[in-house]
Design a protein around this motif. Structure first.
Motif, mmCIF file in Angstrom:
data_model
loop_
_atom_site.group_PDB
_atom_site.id
_atom_site.type_symbol
_atom_site.label_atom_id
_atom_site.label_comp_id
_atom_site.label_asym_id
_atom_site.label_seq_id
_atom_site.Cartn_x
_atom_site.Cartn_y
_atom_site.Cartn_z
ATOM 1 N N LEU A 93 -35.446 -29.041 -10.504
ATOM 2 C CA LEU A 93 -34.539 -30.169 -10.312
ATOM 3 C C LEU A 93 -33.346 -29.775 -9.445
ATOM 4 N N HIS A 94 -32.786 -28.601 -9.684
ATOM 5 C CA HIS A 94 -31.661 -28.133 -8.869
ATOM 6 C C HIS A 94 -32.080 -27.901 -7.423
ATOM 7 N N ASN A 95 -33.307 -27.419 -7.206
ATOM 8 C CA ASN A 95 -33.801 -27.249 -5.840
ATOM 9 C C ASN A 95 -33.908 -28.594 -5.125
ATOM 10 N N CYS A 96 -34.364 -29.610 -5.854
ATOM 11 C CA CYS A 96 -34.431 -30.956 -5.262
ATOM 12 C C CYS A 96 -33.044 -31.409 -4.801
ATOM 13 N N ILE A 97 -32.039 -31.183 -5.644
ATOM 14 C CA ILE A 97 -30.677 -31.593 -5.301
ATOM 15 C C ILE A 97 -30.155 -30.815 -4.105
ATOM 16 N N ALA A 98 -30.378 -29.497 -4.102
ATOM 17 C CA ALA A 98 -29.824 -28.646 -3.054
ATOM 18 C C ALA A 98 -30.453 -28.904 -1.695
ATOM 19 N N HIS A 99 -31.747 -29.224 -1.666
ATOM 20 C CA HIS A 99 -32.471 -29.273 -0.395
ATOM 21 C C HIS A 99 -32.834 -30.684 0.061
ATOM 22 N N GLN A 100 -32.481 -31.698 -0.721
ATOM 23 C CA GLN A 100 -32.834 -33.067 -0.326
ATOM 24 C C GLN A 100 -32.155 -33.480 0.982
ATOM 25 N N ASP A 101 -32.847 -34.279 1.778
ATOM 26 C CA ASP A 101 -32.258 -34.847 2.991
ATOM 27 C C ASP A 101 -31.576 -36.160 2.612
ATOM 28 N N TYR A 102 -30.278 -36.085 2.350
ATOM 29 C CA TYR A 102 -29.536 -37.248 1.860
ATOM 30 C C TYR A 102 -29.383 -38.326 2.925
ATOM 31 N N THR A 103 -29.559 -37.959 4.193
ATOM 32 C CA THR A 103 -29.435 -38.969 5.251
ATOM 33 C C THR A 103 -30.575 -39.973 5.215
ATOM 34 N N ARG A 104 -31.640 -39.681 4.470
ATOM 35 C CA ARG A 104 -32.768 -40.611 4.343
ATOM 36 C C ARG A 104 -32.534 -41.649 3.257
ATOM 37 N N ASN A 105 -31.363 -41.579 2.614
ATOM 38 C CA ASN A 105 -30.955 -42.582 1.611
ATOM 39 C C ASN A 105 -31.967 -42.719 0.467
ATOM 40 N N GLY A 106 -32.497 -41.606 0.027
ATOM 41 C CA GLY A 106 -33.440 -41.614 -1.092
ATOM 42 C C GLY A 106 -32.831 -40.963 -2.322
ATOM 43 N N ARG A 107 -33.559 -40.974 -3.405
ATOM 44 C CA ARG A 107 -33.100 -40.353 -4.647
ATOM 45 C C ARG A 107 -34.151 -39.368 -5.133
ATOM 46 N N LEU A 149 -45.333 -32.745 -14.970
ATOM 47 C CA LEU A 149 -44.117 -33.321 -14.399
ATOM 48 C C LEU A 149 -44.250 -33.290 -12.873
ATOM 49 N N ILE A 150 -43.871 -34.383 -12.220
ATOM 50 C CA ILE A 150 -43.931 -34.458 -10.769
ATOM 51 C C ILE A 150 -42.511 -34.705 -10.248
ATOM 52 N N PHE A 151 -42.031 -33.809 -9.389
ATOM 53 C CA PHE A 151 -40.701 -33.920 -8.796
ATOM 54 C C PHE A 151 -40.857 -34.386 -7.350
ATOM 55 N N GLU A 152 -40.165 -35.449 -6.982
ATOM 56 C CA GLU A 152 -40.237 -35.971 -5.623
ATOM 57 C C GLU A 152 -38.833 -36.004 -5.021
ATOM 58 N N SER A 153 -38.699 -35.479 -3.809
ATOM 59 C CA SER A 153 -37.407 -35.510 -3.117
ATOM 60 C C SER A 153 -37.631 -35.776 -1.636
ATOM 61 N N GLU A 154 -36.604 -36.331 -1.004
ATOM 62 C CA GLU A 154 -36.690 -36.692 0.407
ATOM 63 C C GLU A 154 -36.466 -35.472 1.302
#
Length: 574
Positions: free
Chosen positions: A320-334, A344-349
């Motif tokens: 979960l922390h990796n998702c937060i650290a590496h997500q591309d926030y400019t894609r406006n996703g969560r 468990l399936i983790f999805e990040s932009e």
């Protein structure tokens, strides 16, 4: 730019470097520092008379501004009144009238694209003559500076056209801009969550227990602590500050970028919940929503089961922390965490930023760059992640110590990283093997995991596992070897997967024909198909039966008294 002023050390001299407090003494110290290092890509000296060409000044402005950008310098310098060859102060009579000298700023702004001009023009009354120091700002990130439509750069001490490589490097900077480091206008310490701040101090103190006493960390002024934790910039609130430590009601300041983690229960029962800032606390709250029961694994020849939790808290939080650290926030996703009955399936932009997941499995690769370096640094300071590339390796190693399948990364959808963490056994043979052979290296565990998931295995890995007696079968139908299967399933289950050797099937055919006066291929198929290994496909089973019949025919044991299309097999007369 620090290297240029390396000889300077006093606090007054530091202010000179920054262009602050430029009195005559400070300007003299600054000039001395510039002359020690002499000309380079961000410093140019000219003697310059009163009629020095404004176009040449504009070209030098473009070159110095672009080079300051490329080198990460916060300013560059064009100095008039210094003799280039003798490297001594000679003085300059360029525009002696103060109003006319300052008017140069407007002339530069008119012909630069985009419009930009000197940050300041300083005049030093040196004993050897008048010196003018033009303070040149760096080009904005992603935007090279042109003078009358032409871009300039430096080649050592010379002015030159800005090459395509440097032009591209500047223009691509906007693609590499650190979203997480941007300062939030009007945000203040009042936007931060008190509980999160307390937790942040505790985490920082724990990380640096060998450097700071915990009481000292707790007594730091809040602004001091946040700067030391790399969550703020000189006291200014950044997007990182709000993501990790902001109040939920302050999340609107990040709009239109959603600062949100979503947990979704997917299965016979359905539920969901959204979590906003502060992420330092929200990740633990999300973890508590996950149904984490105890599972029992029964080792071979033992009556007492091994109990393990369905999910390991450290693995879940690392993911979960990796998702937060590496997500591309400019894609406006969560970030979305989907809880299914067995995984468990983790999805990040955002795509994987550097390399591929498999590059990090052995824990040897150190990432050289991050999509969100400011956020990653702050999370490392608060003990949420490491920045040495160990996270993926540690998740796999911990999952192996729990006897569970390895995590899977799915990058098939463009712009999305999908990670699966298993909370159940895929193949009991694999799990019981890990219980029995705790010394297996991770590289072998990874290969066996691919075998149990029916995924392709590299030839070298398959050969190594086969030599160690861990697998058998023919590619692509590899399965757990006899010694392992017997320890993990009933003999009936094992034989159904492994099958028998050819002697068994040949004897079965001849015994069958001895009791019948001929048998068709359909009869023999009915006899053999359900006795062949379930690891074989239907086509492979048909080929196997044909091979057995051919072997008996060549030995003269059986003959076909029918035709190729309507066979009738009998024992040969002796």
């Amino acid at each position: 730019m620090e290297q240029i002023f390396k000889p300077l050390s006093s606090s007054t001299e530091v202010k000179c470097i920054k262009g602050v407090g430029m009195n005559q003494a400070a300007l003299s110290t600054l000039l001395d520092g510039l002359m020690v290092t002499w000309e380079n890509e961000v410093v140019e000296f000219k003697q310059a008379g009163n009629d020095y060409d404004t176009d040449k000044i504009g070209e030098y402005f473009s070159a110095l501004s672009n080079e300051a950008n490329l080198r990460g310098a916060d300013r560059a310098w064009l100095v008039f009144g210094v003799h280039n060859k003798s490297r001594t102060v000679a003085g300059s009579d360029y525009r002696p009238e103060p109003e006319r000298l300052q008017g140069l700023k407007g002339q530069i702004a008119q012909s630069t694209e985009p419009s930009i001009t000197f940050r300041e023009i300083h005049v030093l009354k040196h004993p050897a003559g008048r010196v003018i120091l033009f303070e040149v700002p760096p080009a904005p990130r992603g935007i090279p500076i042109a003078w009358k439509g032409h871009y300039y750069a430096r080649a050592g001490e010379s002015r030159a056209p800005l090459g395509l490589d440097k032009l591209d490097e500047i223009r691509q900077q906007t693609l590499q801009a650190d979203w997480s480091a941007q300062i939030i206008a009007d945000a203040s310490l009042a936007d931060l969550d008190e509980t999160a701040l307390g937790k942040a101090r505790e985490s920082f103190a724990k990380k640096y227990a060998n450097r700071f006493d915990a009481t000292e960390v707790m007594n730091w002024p809040l602004a001091t602590f946040l700067d030391r934790a790399h969550a703020t910039q000189n006291g200014a609130i950044t997007r990182t500050t709000l993501l990790l430590l902001g109040k939920p009601e302050s999340a609107w300041r990040l709009s239109p970028h959603p600062a949100q983690l979503t947990w979704k229960l997917d299965g016979p029962e359905r539920a969901y919940e959204h979590f906003g800032p502060p992420f330092l606390l929200s990740t633990t709250q999300l973890y508590r929503r996950i149904r984490n029961i105890q599972l029992r694994l029964l080792p071979q020849d033992e009556l007492l089961p091994v109990e393990v939790s369905k999910y390991d808290q450290k693995i879940v939080l690392e993911a979960l922390h990796n998702c937060i650290a590496h997500q591309d926030y400019t894609r406006n996703g969560r970030v979305v965490v989907i809880e299914q009955p067995d995984k468990l399936i983790f999805e990040s932009e955002g795509s994987f930023f550097e390399g591929q997941p498999e590059d990090y499995l052995e824990g040897n690769k150190v990432p050289r760059r991050y999509r969100n370096p400011f956020l990653a640094q702050a999370m490392a300071e608060l003990n949420m992640i490491d920045t040495m590339g160990y996270g993926i390796h540690d998740m796999h190693a911990r999952q192996a110590r729990r006897y569970f399948p390895m995590p899977d990364y799915d990058l098939s959808e463009a712009g999305v990283v999908r990670l699966t963490i298993y909370g159940s056994v895929v193949d009991p043979a694999y799990s019981r093997l890990l219980i029995q052979k705790t010394e297996l290296p991770l590289v072998d565990v990874l290969a066996l995991d691919r075998v149990q998931k029916k995924l392709p295995v590299p030839d070298t890995a398959a050969a190594r596992l086969r030599k160690a007696g861990l697998i058998e079968g023919r590619k692509p139908n590899l399965f757990v070897s006899a010694s392992i299967a017997k320890a993990t399933a009933s003999l009936e289950d094992y034989l159904r997967t492994r099958g028998q050797d050819d002697a068994f099937y040949l004897k079965l055919i001849t015994d069958y024909l001895a009791m019948k006066d001929g048998a068709s291929r359909a009869d023999l198929n009915k006899l053999l198909l359900d006795k062949l290994s379930e690891a074989l496909s239907e086509k492979q089973k048909a080929i196997k039966i044909s091979s057995l019949l051919t072997k008996l025919r060549r030995k003269g044991t059986i003959v076909n008294v029918g035709s190729d299309t309507a066979s009738c097999w009998k024992l040969a007369e002796k």
